[in-house]
Structure formats: C-alpha cells, structure tokens
Design a protein around this motif. Structure first.
Motif, PDB file in Angstrom:
ATOM      1  N   ARG A  45      24.625 -18.847 -20.698  1.00  0.00           N
ATOM      2  CA  ARG A  45      25.695 -19.138 -20.101  1.00  0.00           C
ATOM      3  C   ARG A  45      25.717 -18.974 -18.449  1.00  0.00           C
ATOM      4  O   ARG A  45      26.845 -19.542 -17.925  1.00  0.00           O
ATOM      5  N   ASP A  46      24.774 -18.430 -17.915  1.00  0.00           N
ATOM      6  CA  ASP A  46      24.737 -18.201 -16.588  1.00  0.00           C
ATOM      7  C   ASP A  46      23.624 -18.971 -16.065  1.00  0.00           C
ATOM      8  O   ASP A  46      23.041 -18.953 -15.003  1.00  0.00           O
ATOM      9  N   GLY A  47      23.045 -20.067 -16.804  1.00  0.00           N
ATOM     10  CA  GLY A  47      22.286 -21.179 -16.212  1.00  0.00           C
ATOM     11  C   GLY A  47      20.796 -20.823 -16.274  1.00  0.00           C
ATOM     12  O   GLY A  47      19.970 -21.595 -15.470  1.00  0.00           O
ATOM     13  N   TRP A  48      20.387 -19.828 -16.833  1.00  0.00           N
ATOM     14  CA  TRP A  48      18.861 -19.568 -17.324  1.00  0.00           C
ATOM     15  C   TRP A  48      18.220 -20.395 -18.281  1.00  0.00           C
ATOM     16  O   TRP A  48      18.859 -20.527 -19.437  1.00  0.00           O
ATOM     17  N   GLN A  49      17.042 -20.871 -17.850  1.00  0.00           N
ATOM     18  CA  GLN A  49      16.137 -21.536 -18.948  1.00  0.00           C
ATOM     19  C   GLN A  49      15.288 -20.126 -19.662  1.00  0.00           C
ATOM     20  O   GLN A  49      14.692 -19.426 -18.696  1.00  0.00           O
ATOM     21  N   LEU A  50      15.434 -19.973 -20.955  1.00  0.00           N
ATOM     22  CA  LEU A  50      14.478 -19.000 -21.643  1.00  0.00           C
ATOM     23  C   LEU A  50      13.459 -19.518 -22.309  1.00  0.00           C
ATOM     24  O   LEU A  50      13.995 -20.414 -23.079  1.00  0.00           O
ATOM     25  N   ASN A  51      12.230 -18.894 -22.268  1.00  0.00           N
ATOM     26  CA  ASN A  51      11.121 -19.021 -23.166  1.00  0.00           C
ATOM     27  C   ASN A  51      10.696 -17.894 -23.637  1.00  0.00           C
ATOM     28  O   ASN A  51      10.041 -17.191 -23.022  1.00  0.00           O
ATOM     29  N   PHE A  52      10.771 -17.789 -25.276  1.00  0.00           N
ATOM     30  CA  PHE A  52      10.383 -16.870 -25.702  1.00  0.00           C
ATOM     31  C   PHE A  52       8.851 -16.843 -26.320  1.00  0.00           C
ATOM     32  O   PHE A  52       8.435 -17.850 -26.913  1.00  0.00           O
ATOM     33  N   SER A  53       7.897 -15.817 -26.053  1.00  0.00           N
ATOM     34  CA  SER A  53       6.797 -15.569 -26.608  1.00  0.00           C
ATOM     35  C   SER A  53       6.838 -14.801 -27.906  1.00  0.00           C
ATOM     36  O   SER A  53       5.988 -15.022 -28.812  1.00  0.00           O
ATOM     37  N   ASN A  54       7.995 -13.722 -28.031  1.00  0.00           N
ATOM     38  CA  ASN A  54       8.007 -13.067 -29.059  1.00  0.00           C
ATOM     39  C   ASN A  54       9.532 -12.627 -28.955  1.00  0.00           C
ATOM     40  O   ASN A  54      10.272 -12.645 -28.160  1.00  0.00           O
ATOM     41  N   VAL A  55      10.145 -12.665 -30.282  1.00  0.00           N
ATOM     42  CA  VAL A  55      11.438 -12.249 -30.668  1.00  0.00           C
ATOM     43  C   VAL A  55      11.230 -11.199 -31.945  1.00  0.00           C
ATOM     44  O   VAL A  55      11.413 -11.751 -33.088  1.00  0.00           O
ATOM     45  N   PHE A  56      11.032  -9.961 -31.716  1.00  0.00           N
ATOM     46  CA  PHE A  56      10.710  -9.254 -32.783  1.00  0.00           C
ATOM     47  C   PHE A  56      12.241  -8.783 -33.465  1.00  0.00           C
ATOM     48  O   PHE A  56      13.224  -8.361 -32.369  1.00  0.00           O
ATOM     49  N   ALA A 144      11.928 -16.214 -17.857  1.00  0.00           N
ATOM     50  CA  ALA A 144      13.344 -17.037 -17.680  1.00  0.00           C
ATOM     51  C   ALA A 144      13.153 -17.781 -16.252  1.00  0.00           C
ATOM     52  O   ALA A 144      12.443 -17.329 -15.278  1.00  0.00           O
ATOM     53  N   THR A 145      13.754 -18.609 -16.104  1.00  0.00           N
ATOM     54  CA  THR A 145      13.510 -19.727 -15.174  1.00  0.00           C
ATOM     55  C   THR A 145      14.855 -20.261 -14.541  1.00  0.00           C
ATOM     56  O   THR A 145      15.523 -20.678 -15.430  1.00  0.00           O
ATOM     57  N   ARG A 146      15.401 -20.004 -13.063  1.00  0.00           N
ATOM     58  CA  ARG A 146      16.387 -20.629 -12.794  1.00  0.00           C
ATOM     59  C   ARG A 146      16.338 -21.033 -11.401  1.00  0.00           C
ATOM     60  O   ARG A 146      15.832 -19.882 -10.570  1.00  0.00           O
ATOM     61  N   ASP A 147      16.685 -22.132 -10.822  1.00  0.00           N
ATOM     62  CA  ASP A 147      16.524 -22.532  -9.464  1.00  0.00           C
ATOM     63  C   ASP A 147      15.291 -22.191  -8.998  1.00  0.00           C
ATOM     64  O   ASP A 147      14.940 -21.835  -8.008  1.00  0.00           O
ATOM     65  N   GLY A 148      14.110 -22.608  -9.744  1.00  0.00           N
ATOM     66  CA  GLY A 148      12.729 -22.522  -9.298  1.00  0.00           C
ATOM     67  C   GLY A 148      12.115 -21.122  -9.480  1.00  0.00           C
ATOM     68  O   GLY A 148      10.842 -20.876  -9.052  1.00  0.00           O
ATOM     69  N   GLN A 149      13.029 -20.209  -9.772  1.00  0.00           N
ATOM     70  CA  GLN A 149      12.462 -18.727  -9.899  1.00  0.00           C
ATOM     71  C   GLN A 149      12.212 -18.518 -11.284  1.00  0.00           C
ATOM     72  O   GLN A 149      13.020 -18.753 -12.331  1.00  0.00           O
ATOM     73  N   SER A 150      11.007 -18.058 -11.493  1.00  0.00           N
ATOM     74  CA  SER A 150      10.645 -17.485 -12.726  1.00  0.00           C
ATOM     75  C   SER A 150      10.327 -15.993 -12.987  1.00  0.00           C
ATOM     76  O   SER A 150       9.671 -15.562 -12.092  1.00  0.00           O
ATOM     77  N   ASP A 152       9.203 -12.785 -15.689  1.00  0.00           N
ATOM     78  CA  ASP A 152       8.994 -12.464 -17.163  1.00  0.00           C
ATOM     79  C   ASP A 152       9.760 -11.196 -17.556  1.00  0.00           C
ATOM     80  O   ASP A 152      10.170 -10.377 -16.650  1.00  0.00           O
ATOM     81  N   PHE A 153       9.901 -11.208 -18.714  1.00  0.00           N
ATOM     82  CA  PHE A 153      11.039 -10.069 -19.211  1.00  0.00           C
ATOM     83  C   PHE A 153      10.525  -9.640 -20.589  1.00  0.00           C
ATOM     84  O   PHE A 153      10.161 -10.250 -21.216  1.00  0.00           O
ATOM     85  N   THR A 154      11.079  -8.314 -20.735  1.00  0.00           N
ATOM     86  CA  THR A 154      11.026  -7.964 -22.031  1.00  0.00           C
ATOM     87  C   THR A 154      12.331  -6.940 -22.159  1.00  0.00           C
ATOM     88  O   THR A 154      12.643  -6.148 -21.426  1.00  0.00           O
ATOM     89  N   LEU A 155      13.020  -7.548 -23.133  1.00  0.00           N
ATOM     90  CA  LEU A 155      14.226  -6.703 -23.430  1.00  0.00           C
ATOM     91  C   LEU A 155      14.316  -6.067 -24.757  1.00  0.00           C
ATOM     92  O   LEU A 155      13.788  -6.808 -25.633  1.00  0.00           O
ATOM     93  N   PHE A 216      19.310  -8.938 -16.167  1.00  0.00           N
ATOM     94  CA  PHE A 216      17.836  -8.960 -16.262  1.00  0.00           C
ATOM     95  C   PHE A 216      17.162  -9.829 -15.337  1.00  0.00           C
ATOM     96  O   PHE A 216      15.849  -9.932 -15.254  1.00  0.00           O
ATOM     97  N   ALA A 217      17.831 -10.348 -14.394  1.00  0.00           N
ATOM     98  CA  ALA A 217      17.133 -11.456 -13.348  1.00  0.00           C
ATOM     99  C   ALA A 217      16.073 -10.761 -12.525  1.00  0.00           C
ATOM    100  O   ALA A 217      15.179 -11.632 -12.180  1.00  0.00           O
ATOM    101  N   ALA A 218      15.991  -9.677 -12.506  1.00  0.00           N
ATOM    102  CA  ALA A 218      14.763  -8.857 -11.691  1.00  0.00           C
ATOM    103  C   ALA A 218      13.441  -9.081 -12.401  1.00  0.00           C
ATOM    104  O   ALA A 218      12.291  -8.738 -11.852  1.00  0.00           O
ATOM    105  N   GLY A 219      13.594  -9.276 -13.827  1.00  0.00           N
ATOM    106  CA  GLY A 219      12.264  -9.332 -14.664  1.00  0.00           C
ATOM    107  C   GLY A 219      11.836  -7.925 -14.898  1.00  0.00           C
ATOM    108  O   GLY A 219      12.725  -6.985 -14.421  1.00  0.00           O
TER     109      GLY A 219
END
Lengths: 244, 152
Positions: A45-56, A144-150, A152-155, A216-219
């Motif tokens: 909803r805030d414009g991020w592209q998300l690509n998941f390597s895992n969703v446990f 997560a990617t937005r405006d050329g910024q990527s 890595d995250f773990t939530l 979580f934009a800080a990664g």
C-alpha cells in the motif's frame, strides 16, 4: 531447512470419529503474493515491491470438519461438528509458502476421512517449538525495493491466531469426499492484509488495517505485530479468528 | 415445460381459427407470480458487491454450478430454483472476497439456512456477507394465458 524438517514429522494421523472412507488432502496457499511477491501494480500500500525468499508459517490443530448446519464464520464460535478429521495436533507444522507445488500450494498432509462434505476447517498459527525460528509463528524473509532502494528484511511474529472457517470459496467447491475417493481442502493466507495493496483504494478497509512496509524500510530484522489482522482464509472466504 | 405447453396450445388454435394467418408469429405473454430467491451480496461495511459473480449449486449435483450470473450494481441477484429438494448453496465473489449462503427446499417450503442477518458483527470490516430473501416476489416469468398483440 527448518520447514522441511518439521514437514516430515506431520504426515497425518486420522482422528475421524467414524470409519474412514477416502483420502482428504489439506493444502496451504499464500497465493502469488507469496510465490511471486508484491509486484506492480500489486505493490504494498506504500509502494514497495516485495520479493520473498521464505514465508514461514507454523500451524497446528489442522482439522477438517463436516459441520451441520454449515458454519457461519461471521457469527463466529464453534462449528456444529458432525464429523472431523485432523492432522496430528501434537506436532506443529512449519511450512514455507514460497515452496509450493505446480499449483502454488503446499501439501500439509493427507488423512483418512469419512465420506461427506467437509465444509469447514479449523487451524491455529502457533510459535514454532524448534528450529532456526523457534518461538516465532510467522517469519517473512526477502527483499524490498522502492525508488531504486533495496533492503533485505526479516520480519518475525510470535503471535498466535486461531481460525475457524466455513466452506472454501473459489472457482470450485471443495471437500466432497465419496467412498473410496479423494478430495481436498485449502487454507489460504492473504498477505495483502499485512502489507496492503497499492492497486486498491487507500481507504479500503484492508489498506486501512494493513501495516504496509514503511515501518521496516531500514531493512534488517524487525518484529511485526500481526494481531488483529485477518490473514487466514479459505480461498476467498473469511474465517472467524481469535488472537492470543 | 409450462411455457412450452402454453405456446403449443396457442399456435394450434391459431391454425384452426385464423387460416389466413396460419403462419402465426403472434407474440404471446402471460404473467404469473413465482417464488424466487433474492440475493443481496455486500460487505459488512454496508457497501454492495457491485457486479459480484454469483454461482448457484443445486442439491442433486452440489459440486457443479446449476446457475451462474452477475449481481447488479446494488449486489442484487434473483433466480427461481427448480424445486429440487435439499440444500441449495449460493456463492458470491467480488474482488478477492466471497461467501457462501445456503437454503433448504423441502415439501414445497423454502427455508434460509445461513446466514442469519442478526448474527453479523458490524465491527468485522472487510468481511463479506451474502443474504438471501425468499418468497413470492411477483416475478413474472412464465407463459400462462395467451393474449394476441400482433399478427404477421
């Protein structure tokens, strides 16, 4: 890997209260938002592209039910159970919603069950008891990617949510099991209820409640509070959910 | 079947009484009330499910659609079941949300099984619901009494 280890342990124990007639397979599905990610136009909803390597996700108490009368998830409460069959409730199962079969689903188990229409299902999301993410019930790992910024995250979330759902709602009805036959049920996780959707109105109730990704934009690794979010469904059908 | 019988009767009469117009193309309409099921599909926010996909399942073949259609802009859809006894199911879907409702036909009586409107939780937003209203709503569908409006 964490998910695979536990997966081997839960292939099913039948708890059917009457003689088994056929085989009922139960699947989980995180839809394309889990396997493909949040891709334009379906960004968060805030414009991020998300690509998941895992969703446990760790599950327990997965039980298929023949409810009479049919379960009303909007009213909530317990279903009027006539017959039930469940996977081994003593063994929480951790799955990865990105590791799917060709139909985009994860097989949770196949159980012997009674003939009839399995028109309800219940399960709980619970903290894992072992493995790399012990203590967490849902873990999202990706980029997560937005405006050329990527980043890595773990939530991680330790939240418990218990779901009771009525009949699967989708392209076809599910759960009709005849003598000697096979049938399937599906539990469906709607990740857009967590991250929202940019292609849906911002004042849509789903987007109002969703967390989005900006916090979580800080990664890095963050705790994510999933309480109050209706993540679990049966196809497009909603479920009664209790947190805690 | 009722409409077919009525139409056949009228054409036969025309052939006997109106030889100069024996190739009758008379359009004949008769009206009569039938008992119909009216569906209102919407969200518990009060918003209608505009153009929701509706699928009706009959009790004698519950895994296959008996009827499919589209709700109007107010989420309304009306149909006439064929009287097959047992549990009917109605599914409504729109924009990734959906629900099932059920009604029973037995002994000529129709009874809503699920959901009961009073049970909705207004606090549960985004949860879709579909309600069923049934009864004789004066839907005029069948030919009964012929009335000639035009002859070719």
């Amino acid at each position: 890997m964490f998910g695979r280890i536990l997966k081997a342990a839960f292939f099913s124990t039948a708890l059917a209260s009457t003689a088994a007639a056929g085989e009922l397979s139960i699947f989980a599905n995180g839809e394309e938002l889990a396997t493909e990610g949040f891709l334009a136009p379906e960004l968060t909803r805030d414009g991020w592209q998300l690509n998941f390597s895992n969703v446990f996700v760790t599950l327990s108490g997965i039980t298929a039910i023949q409810a009479e009368p049919p379960y009303d998830a909007e009213a909530g409460g317990e279903p009027a159970t006539s017959v039930s069959a469940g996977l081994d409730p003593a063994a929480p199962l951790t799955i990865d919603l990105t590791e799917t079969d060709e139909d985009g689903r994860v097989l949770l188990g196949s159980i012997a069950a009674s003939a009839g229409h399995h028109n309800a299902i219940s399960w709980s999301v619970v903290p894992a008891t072992e493995g790399e993410w012990a203590g967490q019930s849902m873990v999202f790992v990706g980029t997560a990617t937005r405006d050329g910024q990527s980043v890595d995250f773990t939530l991680t979330s330790p939240d418990r949510h218990a779901y009771v759902c009525g009949e699967y709602v989708g392209d076809e009805r599910k759960g009709f099991l005849v003598e000697g036959g096979e049938a399937d049920l599906e539990i469906t996780f709607h990740l857009d209820h967590i991250f929202g959707r940019a292609d849906v109105d911002l004042d849509d109730p789903m987007n109002i409640d969703a967390i989005g990704f900006d916090p979580f934009a800080a990664g890095g690794t963050h705790a994510i509070d999933l309480s109050g979010l209706h993540i679990g469904h049966v196809g497009e059908g909603h479920c009664a959910v209790v947190f805690g | 079947m009722q409409s077919f019988s009525g139409r056949l009767f009228v054409i036969t009469l025309g052939a006997l009484l109106l030889p100069s117009h024996a190739q009758a193309h008379a359009a004949l309409i008769t009206l009569g009330p039938v008992e119909a099921i009216e569906i209102h599909a919407g969200y518990d926010t009060g918003e209608a499910m505009r153009g929701a996909q509706i699928v009706v399942y009959a009790p004698d073949n519950p895994a296959q659609p008996w009827l499919t259609g589209t709700a109007d802009d107010s989420g309304r859809f009306v149909f006439v079941p064929d009287g097959t006894p047992g549990r009917w199911a109605v599914q409504a879907r729109e924009a990734g949300h959906g629900a099932m409702s059920y009604f029973i036909v037995e002994g000529g009586e129709t009874t809503a099984l699920l959901p009961a409107p009073a049970q909705y939780d207004p606090l549960q937003r985004l949860v879709m619901l579909a309600s069923i209203v049934w009864g004789a709503i004066g839907t005029a569908l069948y030919f009964r009494r012929p009335r000639q409006r035009e002859r070719a």
